[in-house]
Each structure stands twice: as C-alpha cells, then as structure tokens.
Design a protein around this motif. Structure first.
Motif, PDB file in Angstrom:
ATOM      1  N   THR A 312       0.849  -1.187   0.000  1.00  0.00           N
ATOM      2  CA  THR A 312       0.000   0.000   0.000  1.00  0.00           C
ATOM      3  C   THR A 312       0.884   1.235   0.000  1.00  0.00           C
ATOM      4  O   THR A 312       1.830   1.334   0.790  1.00  0.00           O
ATOM      5  CB  THR A 312      -0.926   0.029   1.229  1.00  0.00           C
ATOM      6  OG1 THR A 312      -1.807  -1.100   1.175  1.00  0.00           O
ATOM      7  CG2 THR A 312      -1.747   1.313   1.280  1.00  0.00           C
ATOM      8  N   TRP A 369      -4.136   6.885  -3.352  1.00  0.00           N
ATOM      9  CA  TRP A 369      -3.734   5.636  -2.729  1.00  0.00           C
ATOM     10  C   TRP A 369      -3.558   4.555  -3.793  1.00  0.00           C
ATOM     11  O   TRP A 369      -4.387   4.427  -4.705  1.00  0.00           O
ATOM     12  CB  TRP A 369      -4.782   5.190  -1.709  1.00  0.00           C
ATOM     13  CG  TRP A 369      -4.875   6.110  -0.524  1.00  0.00           C
ATOM     14  CD1 TRP A 369      -5.630   7.241  -0.411  1.00  0.00           C
ATOM     15  CD2 TRP A 369      -4.175   5.974   0.713  1.00  0.00           C
ATOM     16  NE1 TRP A 369      -5.456   7.823   0.811  1.00  0.00           N
ATOM     17  CE2 TRP A 369      -4.564   7.067   1.524  1.00  0.00           C
ATOM     18  CE3 TRP A 369      -3.273   5.042   1.224  1.00  0.00           C
ATOM     19  CZ2 TRP A 369      -4.079   7.247   2.816  1.00  0.00           C
ATOM     20  CZ3 TRP A 369      -2.782   5.217   2.507  1.00  0.00           C
ATOM     21  CH2 TRP A 369      -3.175   6.310   3.288  1.00  0.00           C
ATOM     22  N   GLU A 373      -6.286  -3.607  -2.471  1.00  0.00           N
ATOM     23  CA  GLU A 373      -7.627  -3.428  -1.917  1.00  0.00           C
ATOM     24  C   GLU A 373      -7.744  -1.997  -1.413  1.00  0.00           C
ATOM     25  O   GLU A 373      -6.770  -1.408  -0.962  1.00  0.00           O
ATOM     26  CB  GLU A 373      -7.878  -4.408  -0.756  1.00  0.00           C
ATOM     27  CG  GLU A 373      -7.721  -5.871  -1.117  1.00  0.00           C
ATOM     28  CD  GLU A 373      -8.799  -6.362  -2.061  1.00  0.00           C
ATOM     29  OE1 GLU A 373      -9.877  -5.734  -2.088  1.00  0.00           O
ATOM     30  OE2 GLU A 373      -8.565  -7.375  -2.761  1.00  0.00           O
ATOM     31  N   ARG A 374      -8.936  -1.425  -1.482  1.00  0.00           N
ATOM     32  CA  ARG A 374      -9.079  -0.021  -1.092  1.00  0.00           C
ATOM     33  C   ARG A 374      -8.752   0.171   0.386  1.00  0.00           C
ATOM     34  O   ARG A 374      -9.387  -0.454   1.252  1.00  0.00           O
ATOM     35  CB  ARG A 374     -10.506   0.473  -1.367  1.00  0.00           C
ATOM     36  CG  ARG A 374     -10.683   1.969  -1.053  1.00  0.00           C
ATOM     37  CD  ARG A 374     -11.997   2.500  -1.570  1.00  0.00           C
ATOM     38  NE  ARG A 374     -13.133   2.000  -0.821  1.00  0.00           N
ATOM     39  CZ  ARG A 374     -13.597   2.562   0.300  1.00  0.00           C
ATOM     40  NH1 ARG A 374     -12.996   3.622   0.813  1.00  0.00           N
ATOM     41  NH2 ARG A 374     -14.641   2.038   0.900  1.00  0.00           N
ATOM     42  N   ALA A 378      -8.915   5.795   2.294  1.00  0.00           N
ATOM     43  CA  ALA A 378      -9.053   6.334   0.939  1.00  0.00           C
ATOM     44  C   ALA A 378     -10.501   6.490   0.526  1.00  0.00           C
ATOM     45  O   ALA A 378     -11.308   5.563   0.663  1.00  0.00           O
ATOM     46  CB  ALA A 378      -8.338   5.414  -0.048  1.00  0.00           C
ATOM     47  N   ASP A 380     -13.189   6.488  -2.389  1.00  0.00           N
ATOM     48  CA  ASP A 380     -13.193   5.553  -3.513  1.00  0.00           C
ATOM     49  C   ASP A 380     -12.501   6.146  -4.736  1.00  0.00           C
ATOM     50  O   ASP A 380     -11.737   5.466  -5.428  1.00  0.00           O
ATOM     51  CB  ASP A 380     -14.625   5.152  -3.866  1.00  0.00           C
ATOM     52  CG  ASP A 380     -14.659   4.124  -4.989  1.00  0.00           C
ATOM     53  OD1 ASP A 380     -14.193   2.996  -4.767  1.00  0.00           O
ATOM     54  OD2 ASP A 380     -15.122   4.467  -6.094  1.00  0.00           O
ATOM     55  N   ASN A 382     -10.151   8.182  -4.869  1.00  0.00           N
ATOM     56  CA  ASN A 382      -8.725   8.420  -4.624  1.00  0.00           C
ATOM     57  C   ASN A 382      -7.890   7.145  -4.693  1.00  0.00           C
ATOM     58  O   ASN A 382      -6.675   7.185  -4.464  1.00  0.00           O
ATOM     59  CB  ASN A 382      -8.517   9.049  -3.244  1.00  0.00           C
ATOM     60  CG  ASN A 382      -9.181  10.396  -3.095  1.00  0.00           C
ATOM     61  OD1 ASN A 382     -10.374  10.537  -3.301  1.00  0.00           O
ATOM     62  ND2 ASN A 382      -8.402  11.404  -2.720  1.00  0.00           N
ATOM     63  N   TRP A 383      -8.512   6.011  -4.983  1.00  0.00           N
ATOM     64  CA  TRP A 383      -7.810   4.724  -4.952  1.00  0.00           C
ATOM     65  C   TRP A 383      -7.579   4.207  -6.361  1.00  0.00           C
ATOM     66  O   TRP A 383      -8.489   4.130  -7.174  1.00  0.00           O
ATOM     67  CB  TRP A 383      -8.634   3.714  -4.144  1.00  0.00           C
ATOM     68  CG  TRP A 383      -8.184   2.287  -4.268  1.00  0.00           C
ATOM     69  CD1 TRP A 383      -6.911   1.814  -4.153  1.00  0.00           C
ATOM     70  CD2 TRP A 383      -9.020   1.147  -4.530  1.00  0.00           C
ATOM     71  NE1 TRP A 383      -6.889   0.442  -4.324  1.00  0.00           N
ATOM     72  CE2 TRP A 383      -8.174   0.010  -4.553  1.00  0.00           C
ATOM     73  CE3 TRP A 383     -10.386   0.981  -4.731  1.00  0.00           C
ATOM     74  CZ2 TRP A 383      -8.666  -1.270  -4.785  1.00  0.00           C
ATOM     75  CZ3 TRP A 383     -10.878  -0.293  -4.947  1.00  0.00           C
ATOM     76  CH2 TRP A 383     -10.012  -1.417  -4.971  1.00  0.00           C
ATOM     77  N   PRO A 385      -6.277   0.770  -8.058  1.00  0.00           N
ATOM     78  CA  PRO A 385      -5.955  -0.628  -7.731  1.00  0.00           C
ATOM     79  C   PRO A 385      -4.611  -1.048  -8.318  1.00  0.00           C
ATOM     80  O   PRO A 385      -4.264  -0.702  -9.458  1.00  0.00           O
ATOM     81  CB  PRO A 385      -7.105  -1.419  -8.361  1.00  0.00           C
ATOM     82  CG  PRO A 385      -8.218  -0.438  -8.513  1.00  0.00           C
ATOM     83  CD  PRO A 385      -7.547   0.865  -8.806  1.00  0.00           C
TER      84      PRO A 385
END
Length: 419
Positions: A312, A369, A373-374, A378, A380, A382-383, A385
């Motif tokens: 992460t 981020w 996985e979120r 964060a 949603d 801003n994430w 995968p």
C-alpha cells in the motif's frame, strides 16, 4: 593497396553502438506491428477507441488517432484538422527515431491551428495547396499521433476525432517496413541487431547532432560481426553482459530523479542522449516534448524498493496540486512492467485524472492511494488498484505544464510505502 584489417571494437563501443541502434529497432518494431499485424496501411488513420488499452503506455484521457505517413519526392500527403476549442488537442508529428518534428495546435500555430496540413519530403517541391500549413519531413516516413482531450464530454471528443481525415495521391512510392529481428521487452535482441543495423540506419535520417559518429560505430561493429562466428559470439556476449544490463539499469532511473520518480526533460528532442531516447522508446514510445506534456515515471517507493502491487502506497499532493501545475490537464496512470500496459482490475480503473472528484484531506492536501484493496483511509475516487504479487510503474502526465514543472522546480511527492 590492401584494405585495412577489421579490428575488434572495444566493449564500450559495442555498448554505445547498441544503445544507439536499439532506439531505431524499437520504432521499426512498432512500424512492423502497425503495418503488418494491425494492417491499417500507409496514409490511413487508425481511430483508436476511447478507453482502448491495446497499445503501449496508453493515455486513457484522450481520444487518439494515429497514422503512418509516407511521402516521396513527387507527392505530398495532407491531413485535415477540425476546429477544436475549449479542450486540449495536438497533432504530434514524429520521425522514425521517436524524435518530435512538430506539434500543430492553437498554441504553436495561432494562425493555422486547424485546416489542411501538408506533409512533404524535405527538399522536394510537390504541388501543395497554397493555403496549407507545410511540414517538411526529414525522411519518407513519419508517425502522426493526434490527441483530443475527453474532459467530461467524451462523445464530443470522439466526434472531433472522427473529423480528422488524411488524403494521399496515387503513386506514392513506399518502402515496406524494415527488417528487424524478433524481440520482446523481456527478451532484448543480441548480436542479430548488428546484422540488420547498417541497412536499418540507411532507412532513417537522424536529427541527433552526433548521429554520424554513432552510425559509424554501428557499421564498425557490424563489419566485425560479419568476419566470423567467433566475432559474432564475442559481440553477443558483450551485449548480454554489458549493453543490456546498462540499458535495464537506466530504465530504473534516468534523466532527473527525485522522490522515486524520473523525468527526461529531453523527451521528444533528445540531443545526444542515446540512453534516454532508447528508454523512452522502450517504455513510452511516441513521447511528446515537454512544452506539450511532461511525463514523470514513478518506480520506487519511499523504502527505496521497486513498486510492489501487494503493498500500500500514498502519494500526498499539496493543496491545489496537481491542478495548479497545468494549463490543460493531468493524469496518473498505472502500468505493468516490463511491457507497460494497463493492468486489469475489477473496477476497470487504470488512472486518476483532473476530472476525478477527489476527496481532500483535512489539511487541504490530496492523497492518491495505490493498493490491491481499497485502504480504509481512501475515498473511492482516490484509490488506484494495484496488481497483487506483481511490480508496476506509474506515469504522471502534466499537459501544458506551468513554469514550476517546466523549470524542474516541482517534482511529484514521494510514493510513501505505508504497509
């Protein structure tokens, strides 16, 4: 009078010649793929579908169109460009080394941002529409890559994309794509590169100031390779033990480096930097000049390790950044390595850009981020995968960057390894 004997080139000369030649091999490989595999044909536009991720290092925030233009001394080829306002666009023209010849848009061509562009071979005098913007090409082939920003109206961008048209007269003499050895980004070519090297260079005028010296080096190595199997084996060994490692080491950090990011401010017009040109053609073929786009490549986390899709990471931008750094738009895209394609994920989310509704932190900063996985912290949007168990690379693009980025005073924040 007898000819001078062919002597074994030094290891340094083999490495330098290989790095120089490799950039040309990469573009020729792409030409072969575009013409022989995709089969689009010369002087024909390929209108890439919006969101298409089929090619290397795609930017998913624009409607692309591309074409291989081929001219000769008797014939020019024209491109019709529609009127575009209120969104970023450019018509980028490149030679067969990945060097940018020109960008046609309202910033560079205020008196002719649209309408007819005529491409002709430099030094030739074919009949050309007197109202056309004339672009002289250094050789008989060039690549066009036009981009139209999607913004929040992708249908309108696609409608504009479809209005670009190309026209070629009958009778243009076009050489087939040059012969190159089969290779991939994980299996780079060995001595076979020099077996085709001199013929390949003969197809490609080079704007690099020191091109003549490097071309002579390629010929010298190729001549030595042709003397015997032992000579070929010796050069192949130098390629695999010195040239390829030097190139791969360069891909892990080149140009200006900071915070785990690299940027080549020479992109698109490389001067004598053979390594930078080869690296950019390898990982981001058709890169534009910095006045149009700056490409920051992120590969290292704050722990000094290559980015790992199982980890992460947080990239925390200062207030108003990156928006305050561009006059057009920005995007952050995640790619697999070493092939630089987008990575499939359940969200079909491959990038974050200016149009995203990002959640800001309580102090006004904005975090992006990166995780499989979120993270709980964060929002949603801003994430992004990441591919668990695999490495990845990032590309932060600033389109029409402002002075702090252009001057090298600004760099993306550190890619913070959180857990």
């Amino acid at each position: 009078m007898s000819e001078s004997p062919i002597t074994q080139p030094s290891d340094d000369d083999v490495v330098s010649a290989y790095l120089y030649l490799f950039a040309r091999l990469l573009v020729a490989r792409q030409e072969n793929y575009d013409i022989n595999v995709e089969g689009v044909g010369w002087n024909q536009i390929k209108y890439n579908p919006v969101g298409s991720a089929e090619f290397v290092n795609p930017n998913l925030d624009v409607a692309y169109l591309e074409a291989w233009v081929a001219v000769d001394a008797e014939h020019a080829v024209t491109l019709e460009v529609p009127q575009i306002s209120g969104r970023y666009y450019t018509v980028q023209i490149m030679d067969v080394w990945g060097e940018v010849i020109a960008n046609v848009n309202e910033r560079n061509n205020a008196d002719h941002p649209a309408g007819t562009i005529a491409f002709r071979l430099a030094g030739s005098t074919p009949t050309v529409d007197p109202g056309a913007l004339v672009i002289d090409l250094p050789g008989p082939k060039a690549k066009i890559l036009a981009r139209v920003e999607l913004k929040d109206t992708p249908d309108a961008a696609v409608a504009l994309q479809q209005q670009f048209t190309i026209h070629a007269p009958d009778g243009v003499e076009i050489a087939p794509p040059p012969v190159v050895p089969d290779f991939t980004n994980t299996q780079l070519p060995g001595v076979e590169a020099f077996r085709v090297g001199p013929a390949l260079l003969a197809t490609a005028p080079d704007a690099m100031p020191d091109a003549a010296r490097y071309s002579a080096m390629v010929s010298s190595v190729a001549n030595y390779v042709a003397t015997s199997d032992d000579a070929a084996a010796a050069v192949d060994a130098v390629i695999h033990t010195k040239a390829v490692p030097a190139f791969l080491a360069g891909t892990k950090g080149f140009g200006t480096q900071r915070n785990g990011w690299s940027v080549a401010f020479s992109a698109g017009r490389f001067g004598n930097d053979v390594l930078a040109r080869a690296i950019v053609d390898y990982g981001g073929i058709w890169a534009n000049v910095v006045d149009e786009a700056i490409y920051y490549v992120g590969q290292l986390g704050s722990d000094g390790e290559l980015l790992d899709g199982s980890q992460t990471y947080e990239i925390r931008f200062a207030s108003d950044e990156p928006d305050s750094l561009v006059d057009a738009f920005w995007s952050l895209t995640l790619y697999s390595v070493p092939d630089y394609h987008v990575v499939a994920n359940p969200l079909d989310r491959f990038d974050i850009n200016s149009e995203a509704s990002l959640t800001t932190n309580s102090d006004g900063t904005t975090s992006i981020w990166l995780a499989p996985e979120r993270p709980a912290e964060a929002g949603d949007a801003n994430w992004l995968p990441t591919p668990a168990g695999r490495g990845f690379s990032l590309n932060l693009r600033l389109y029409v960057a402002r002075a702090p980025a252009l001057r090298g005073e600004w760099f993306p924040p550190v890619i913070q390894a959180v857990r």
